[in-house]
Write a protein that holds these residues in place. Sequence first.
Motif, PDB file in Angstrom:
ATOM      1  N   LEU A  19      -6.608  -8.897   0.137  1.00  0.00           N
ATOM      2  CA  LEU A  19      -6.355  -7.516  -0.502  1.00  0.00           C
ATOM      3  C   LEU A  19      -6.579  -7.452  -1.960  1.00  0.00           C
ATOM      4  O   LEU A  19      -7.411  -6.651  -2.504  1.00  0.00           O
ATOM      5  N   GLU A  40      -1.806  -0.647  -6.791  1.00  0.00           N
ATOM      6  CA  GLU A  40      -2.778  -0.514  -5.621  1.00  0.00           C
ATOM      7  C   GLU A  40      -2.529  -1.538  -4.460  1.00  0.00           C
ATOM      8  O   GLU A  40      -2.772  -0.989  -3.422  1.00  0.00           O
ATOM      9  N   LEU A  41      -1.909  -2.711  -4.828  1.00  0.00           N
ATOM     10  CA  LEU A  41      -1.514  -3.633  -3.504  1.00  0.00           C
ATOM     11  C   LEU A  41      -0.539  -2.691  -2.581  1.00  0.00           C
ATOM     12  O   LEU A  41      -0.506  -2.883  -1.374  1.00  0.00           O
ATOM     13  N   ARG A  42       0.439  -2.118  -3.540  1.00  0.00           N
ATOM     14  CA  ARG A  42       1.704  -1.710  -2.606  1.00  0.00           C
ATOM     15  C   ARG A  42       1.096  -0.470  -1.713  1.00  0.00           C
ATOM     16  O   ARG A  42       1.643  -0.326  -0.561  1.00  0.00           O
ATOM     17  N   LYS A  43      -0.033   0.114  -1.918  1.00  0.00           N
ATOM     18  CA  LYS A  43      -0.339   1.177  -1.225  1.00  0.00           C
ATOM     19  C   LYS A  43      -0.835   0.582   0.035  1.00  0.00           C
ATOM     20  O   LYS A  43      -0.775   1.269   1.298  1.00  0.00           O
ATOM     21  N   ASN A  44      -1.161  -0.556   0.285  1.00  0.00           N
ATOM     22  CA  ASN A  44      -1.401  -1.201   1.610  1.00  0.00           C
ATOM     23  C   ASN A  44      -0.197  -1.705   2.409  1.00  0.00           C
ATOM     24  O   ASN A  44      -0.458  -1.964   3.709  1.00  0.00           O
ATOM     25  N   PHE A  45       0.910  -1.689   1.866  1.00  0.00           N
ATOM     26  CA  PHE A  45       2.271  -1.971   2.507  1.00  0.00           C
ATOM     27  C   PHE A  45       3.158  -0.741   2.796  1.00  0.00           C
ATOM     28  O   PHE A  45       4.367  -0.733   3.188  1.00  0.00           O
ATOM     29  N   ASN A  46       2.632   0.509   2.616  1.00  0.00           N
ATOM     30  CA  ASN A  46       3.426   1.632   2.669  1.00  0.00           C
ATOM     31  C   ASN A  46       3.223   2.350   4.097  1.00  0.00           C
ATOM     32  O   ASN A  46       2.090   2.404   4.689  1.00  0.00           O
TER      33      ASN A  46
END
Length: 175
Positions: free
Chosen positions: A123, A169-175
Amino acid sequence: MSEEDLVLALKSRETIAVQALYDMYSGALLGVISRIVLQQEIAEDLLQETFVKIWNSAEQYDASKGRLFTWMMNIARNLAIDKVRSKDFRNTSKNQDIENNVDFIDAQSRVIFNADILGLKDLVTALKPEFKHVLDMVYFRGYTHVEAAEELDLPLGTVKTRIRMAIMELRKNFN
């Protein structure tokens, strides 16, 4: 002044010799010490101790066993190792900076962070280069924010902003 002249002057207790040695080698010796003792202030104190020991033990230097710089580097390295192993140093190291608390707690709890298992590195590689580089330095290579700012020749605020933006930006992958 050649190495032989420096050694003769040092053994003759001429202060110009230690001044010349300091000018020539203090940066390199501080680098050796700093890799072992991470606190800058303690490393600088050890550099001073190194030159005092060089001055006091100049008679023990034997050119047939190696170069002067190697002998001086060994003195610096040994003093740094002795400091790290000392009871006083270990006791003061128990007082953690807030910046190191997460690593300390993880070590105490035997938490193992493996970014490959989480797929986090994949990621991170998908991020913009400026975000990726800062995250790599701070989270995967162990740089502090200040060290990363110095290495990248960026203001500290910019480094912190890039880290925050990258995490968002990385958090968007975990929502």
